[in-house]
Each structure stands twice: as structure tokens, then as C-alpha cells.
Scaffold this active site. Sequence first.
Site, PDB file in Angstrom:
ATOM      1  N   GLU A 113      87.911 116.698  90.878  1.00 30.78           N
ATOM      2  CA  GLU A 113      86.548 116.580  91.369  1.00 30.78           C
ATOM      3  C   GLU A 113      85.563 116.602  90.207  1.00 30.78           C
ATOM      4  OE1 GLU A 113      84.958 119.755  93.678  1.00 30.78           O
ATOM      5  OE2 GLU A 113      85.741 121.288  92.375  1.00 30.78           O
ATOM      6  N   CYS A 127      79.246 117.397  85.947  1.00 31.14           N
ATOM      7  CA  CYS A 127      80.106 118.577  85.881  1.00 31.14           C
ATOM      8  C   CYS A 127      81.550 118.094  86.005  1.00 31.14           C
ATOM      9  CB  CYS A 127      79.724 119.485  87.054  1.00 31.14           C
ATOM     10  SG  CYS A 127      80.773 120.908  87.233  1.00 31.14           S
ATOM     11  N   CYS A 134      93.791 126.438  88.701  1.00 27.75           N
ATOM     12  CA  CYS A 134      93.463 127.326  87.575  1.00 27.75           C
ATOM     13  C   CYS A 134      94.485 128.457  87.562  1.00 27.75           C
ATOM     14  CB  CYS A 134      92.050 127.880  87.755  1.00 27.75           C
ATOM     15  SG  CYS A 134      91.456 128.788  86.308  1.00 27.75           S
ATOM     16  N   CYS A 138      89.649 134.512  89.331  1.00 30.05           N
ATOM     17  CA  CYS A 138      88.346 135.156  89.530  1.00 30.05           C
ATOM     18  C   CYS A 138      88.129 135.275  91.044  1.00 30.05           C
ATOM     19  CB  CYS A 138      87.254 134.338  88.871  1.00 30.05           C
ATOM     20  SG  CYS A 138      87.592 134.100  87.111  1.00 30.05           S
ATOM     21  N   CYS A 141      85.792 132.839  93.104  1.00 31.85           N
ATOM     22  CA  CYS A 141      85.910 131.394  92.843  1.00 31.85           C
ATOM     23  C   CYS A 141      87.017 130.803  93.686  1.00 31.85           C
ATOM     24  CB  CYS A 141      86.214 131.172  91.366  1.00 31.85           C
ATOM     25  SG  CYS A 141      86.590 129.443  90.973  1.00 31.85           S
ATOM     26  N   GLY A 189      89.081 124.513  86.746  1.00 31.71           N
ATOM     27  CA  GLY A 189      89.955 124.850  85.630  1.00 31.71           C
ATOM     28  C   GLY A 189      89.279 125.560  84.476  1.00 31.71           C
ATOM     29  N   GLU A 190      90.121 126.088  83.591  1.00 28.23           N
ATOM     30  CA  GLU A 190      89.650 126.820  82.422  1.00 28.23           C
ATOM     31  C   GLU A 190      89.831 125.909  81.188  1.00 28.23           C
ATOM     32  OE1 GLU A 190      88.024 129.682  81.406  1.00 28.23           O
ATOM     33  OE2 GLU A 190      88.397 128.633  79.533  1.00 28.23           O
ATOM     34  N   SER A 243      81.112 132.725  81.338  1.00 28.65           N
ATOM     35  CA  SER A 243      81.016 133.249  82.707  1.00 28.65           C
ATOM     36  C   SER A 243      81.129 134.762  82.634  1.00 28.65           C
ATOM     37  CB  SER A 243      82.143 132.665  83.565  1.00 28.65           C
ATOM     38  OG  SER A 243      81.972 131.277  83.669  1.00 28.65           O
ATOM     39  N   LEU A 244      79.992 135.439  82.575  1.00 26.83           N
ATOM     40  CA  LEU A 244      79.993 136.888  82.337  1.00 26.83           C
ATOM     41  C   LEU A 244      80.111 137.658  83.662  1.00 26.83           C
ATOM     42  CD1 LEU A 244      79.791 138.972  80.060  1.00 26.83           C
ATOM     43  CD2 LEU A 244      77.329 139.054  80.484  1.00 26.83           C
ATOM     44  N   HIS A 245      79.110 137.515  84.516  1.00 26.84           N
ATOM     45  CA  HIS A 245      79.119 138.038  85.896  1.00 26.84           C
ATOM     46  C   HIS A 245      79.096 139.558  86.053  1.00 26.84           C
ATOM     47  CE1 HIS A 245      79.820 133.899  86.699  1.00 26.84           C
ATOM     48  NE2 HIS A 245      81.093 133.919  86.440  1.00 26.84           N
ATOM     49  N   CYS A 363      81.435 124.476  93.169  1.00 19.78           N
ATOM     50  CA  CYS A 363      82.722 124.662  92.493  1.00 19.78           C
ATOM     51  C   CYS A 363      83.892 124.792  93.467  1.00 19.78           C
ATOM     52  CB  CYS A 363      82.624 125.916  91.634  1.00 19.78           C
ATOM     53  SG  CYS A 363      84.079 126.254  90.661  1.00 19.78           S
TER      54      CYS A 363
HETATM   55  N1  SAH Z   1      86.771 128.191  84.226  1.00 19.59           N
HETATM   56  C1  SAH Z   1      85.511 128.060  83.607  1.00 19.59           C
HETATM   57  C2  SAH Z   1      84.735 126.831  84.039  1.00 19.59           C
HETATM   58  C3  SAH Z   1      84.787 126.456  85.490  1.00 19.59           C
HETATM   59  S1  SAH Z   1      83.955 127.532  86.606  1.00 19.59           S
HETATM   60  C4  SAH Z   1      84.677 129.303  83.816  1.00 19.59           C
HETATM   61  O1  SAH Z   1      85.081 130.165  84.588  1.00 19.59           O
HETATM   62  O2  SAH Z   1      83.650 129.426  83.165  1.00 19.59           O
HETATM   63  C5  SAH Z   1      82.261 127.089  86.348  1.00 19.59           C
HETATM   64  C6  SAH Z   1      81.275 128.139  86.801  1.00 19.59           C
HETATM   65  O3  SAH Z   1      81.209 128.228  88.223  1.00 19.59           O
HETATM   66  C7  SAH Z   1      81.632 129.510  86.281  1.00 19.59           C
HETATM   67  O4  SAH Z   1      80.521 130.177  85.749  1.00 19.59           O
HETATM   68  C8  SAH Z   1      82.096 130.187  87.539  1.00 19.59           C
HETATM   69  O5  SAH Z   1      81.976 131.562  87.391  1.00 19.59           O
HETATM   70  C9  SAH Z   1      81.185 129.592  88.589  1.00 19.59           C
HETATM   71  N2  SAH Z   1      81.656 129.759  89.970  1.00 19.59           N
HETATM   72  C10 SAH Z   1      82.927 129.725  90.414  1.00 19.59           C
HETATM   73  N3  SAH Z   1      82.960 129.933  91.754  1.00 19.59           N
HETATM   74  C11 SAH Z   1      81.693 130.094  92.163  1.00 19.59           C
HETATM   75  C12 SAH Z   1      81.086 130.341  93.431  1.00 19.59           C
HETATM   76  N4  SAH Z   1      81.804 130.430  94.535  1.00 19.59           N
HETATM   77  N5  SAH Z   1      79.734 130.451  93.467  1.00 19.59           N
HETATM   78  C13 SAH Z   1      78.992 130.328  92.339  1.00 19.59           C
HETATM   79  N6  SAH Z   1      79.504 130.095  91.124  1.00 19.59           N
HETATM   80  C14 SAH Z   1      80.853 129.990  91.033  1.00 19.59           C
HETATM   81 FE1  SF4 Z   2      89.285 129.575  86.924  1.00 15.64          FE
HETATM   82 FE2  SF4 Z   2      86.695 129.505  86.131  1.00 15.64          FE
HETATM   83 FE3  SF4 Z   2      87.343 129.734  88.739  1.00 15.64          FE
HETATM   84 FE4  SF4 Z   2      87.767 131.785  87.089  1.00 15.64          FE
HETATM   85  S1  SF4 Z   2      85.765 130.871  87.643  1.00 15.64           S
HETATM   86  S2  SF4 Z   2      89.206 131.017  88.642  1.00 15.64           S
HETATM   87  S3  SF4 Z   2      88.368 130.713  85.236  1.00 15.64           S
HETATM   88  S4  SF4 Z   2      87.777 127.977  87.419  1.00 15.64           S
END
Ligand code: SAH
Ligand code: SF4
Length: 398
Positions: A113, A127, A134, A138, A141, A189-190, A243-245, A363
Amino acid sequence: MNVTLDLSRSPATPVQPARVNLSGLTRIGLANALVEAGLVEQKQARMRAGQIWGWIHNYGVTDFGQMSNVAKELRAKLDDTFTLARPEIVERQVSKDGTRKYLLRTAPGIEIESVYIPDVGRSGALCVSSQVGCTLNCTFCHTGTQPLVRNLTAAEIVAQVQVCRDDLGEWPSDRPDRLLSNIVFMGMGEPLYNLGAVSDAIDIISDGEGIGLSRRRITVSTSGVVPELENLGNKTQAMLAISLHATNDELRDKLVPLNKKYPIEQLMAGIRAYPGLSNARRVTFEYVMLKGVNDSPAEARALVQLLKGIPAKINLIPFNPWPGSPYECSSWSTIETFAAILNKAGYASPIRTPRGRDILAACGQLKSESEKLRASARRKLAVEPTLEPGPADAVVDG
Ligand code: SAH
Ligand code: SF4
């Protein structure tokens, strides 16, 4: 006893190796491929590769026959040996707000996607995904609930950009009014677990005689694979997003389990050492707003403390819920209070407004929606066994 071998029967149909897609080769890779295939002599390789490069990445051609400054004979041989085919577009949706979402299929089971978001960056951002699924989990996600199928190749990453530019009518590449100006690796993906392909793809799409996107407009987002940060900077000179969170290990361990391997202190040290960091090249910190989990004013203040001394931007992302997700999005007023604390500390307008909600462009959502639809198609097939699975898939997805 005499044994006679019967050599007259034709062997089983040989399996044809898949033709290499030239779109995924770097300039040097392209020159080498031409020589290795015996199509071009070494001393001509750079020149020929340069010509072919321009057709692929400046003009966006998918047919070797259109390469008018390449000899007819060579064009035919290129066509026999290589391909420039785009992936199948399984689904294309355009949102009311102009967001465009693509689901591409490059091979059976390999569905990718990507989402184009207008008015982001200089004119619009794509994007892109770097893996199917992945390995990380997380908890907020949806991609994290899908097992890794495989890393994408450089060709499959570049193809996401090519398909979007086909759709936006942006060939040739060197036009001033481009709608696609930025790339963010924030799809599935990462990216740092597929750095070889990501770095080749960035070399390809940033080349000045091709798509020519500035490396400063290409952002790679990571959940914090600390040992690869330096390689990322050195190989790609891309902008970094983290991606700190969460601001403490106890919570981040839960939200981003990779934190157990590379805790916040190590992560911050790795970020401070990121090559090329400066006030003009800041790190983006992504922070997903989860109701009652990480959204208190105290956590906003902790975030400001944590980022002290790092050239940083902050992106507050309203949580996008998915079926069965264990979190809710923070209320708008909570997000505003959180943002106000950051603003006061000097971080400007950090809330990322949700885009393309009507087409589920967040995402991981597209792939899961189309999978759900296909599952329902399969259930139908169980009671209508005369239908072939292929066409039924196409009907449901198209
Ligand atoms: N794996 C990498 C890049 C893909 S995720 C990473 O984790 O950074 C891209 C961004 O989308 C990341 O910041 C992730 O934390 C955020 N993300 C994933 N799921 C989400 C959701 N359900 N709502 C909002 N942001 C989300
Ligand atoms: Fe993978 Fe990024 Fe989603 Fe974490 S936020 S599961 S690293 S795609």
C-alpha cells in the site's frame, strides 16, 4: 544389459527465471546488468546506462520500444532479458480531500500500500511501504498484527513512486509544478530492517537525471533500530523520523516493544549522533495520541525535557483506530492542551490532521480492508464452487 537413454522426449517445461526489473537498479547496478547480460561492452556501459536511465526515470517509459536513441537491435535484446513493467493496481481510491490510496500487487501474496497526501511538504507527499507486514509488534499499529511476509525489493519501492507519478501525470520528471514533492517511509514495515533496498530506492528516486526528488524531502521513519541509524544517515542522507510515542521506558516497552532492546537513553544517543543533523535538518518525533495512555500534560513536559538540545520537530498523530485495537484516540481538547505545552517550548503547530479518512488511508488499514473483502469472497466461493478464485478476487478488489 544395455541401457539406452531416451533423449527424444522434451524435458518438463523449464521454469523461466523472472526478468529483472530495471527500475529497481541503481545507475551502477544498471550498467553492470547490461554488461553481465552481454548486451553492452564494458567501455560503453556508462553511456548506454545513462541513456536508458533517462527513459526509465525521466520519461517514465515502460516499453523498451520507446527508447528512440537506443539501437533497435539492443532494444529488442533488452526486452528479451529485462522488464520495466509496473505492478498490477489492485485498488485505487481518491478521497474527498484529494488523498489517493493505491494497493499494488507485484507477485502472488505481495500486496503493497501507498498513500499520496496533497498539500504536505512542498506540494504533496507519498507515503511508501518498505515491507509487507512487520516483524515488530507495536501495540497501536495494525501492521504490527500482520506477520512479515517479506522485505520489498528496491524495484517494488520505486514502483510505488512510479505508479503515483503515472496517476498524477508527472512525466517527464523535470517539471517545475510537481504535485509529488516529498517521500515518507511511513507505510507498512520497518525501513531499517530493509536498509539495502531502501537505500538503493532513495539513490534511484533522488538522482538528478531521473525523478530528482531532493534527499532533504525524503524522510525515513523508524521505530528505533538504533544500530542502523548511522548507516541510514551515511548511506541515504535522508531526513530522520523517530516513532517515539512515550517518554519513559516502562510505557514505551509496552507501546513499541523494540524499546526493550534499544531503550530510550540509547535511542536518544543514537539520534544525537545522526549524520548531518542541524537546525536546518531536524529530526521529526512522531507521537501517537492515545487516550489516557500517553497524553497527559506531564508527559508533554517530559517530552520537551527529553528533546532538549536535539534539533527536533514534533508530529502529534491522532490515533487511527482499527477493528479490535486496544486504544482510543485522545480527545481533541486533550491533544490541543498537549500541543500548547509543546508550542510554548518552541515547537510550532505539531498536530498532524487526519487525511483520507473516508478511504481508510491510515497506516495498515487499506491492506486489512481488502483482505477482509477477499475473505468474504472466499466464503462466497465455498457455496458457489463454480467460480474461479482469480476473477472473483478481481471483482471484489476492483
Ligand atoms: N515502522 C516505521 C514506519 C512505519 S509506521 C515506524 O514505526 O516508524 C509510520 C508511523 O505510523 C509511525 O510513527 C507509527 O507509529 C504510526 N502509526 C502506526 N499505527 C498507527 C495508528 N493506528 N494510528 C496512528 N499512527 C499510527
Ligand atoms: Fe512495524 Fe512501524 Fe507498525 Fe511498529 S509502528 S509495528 S515498527 S510498521
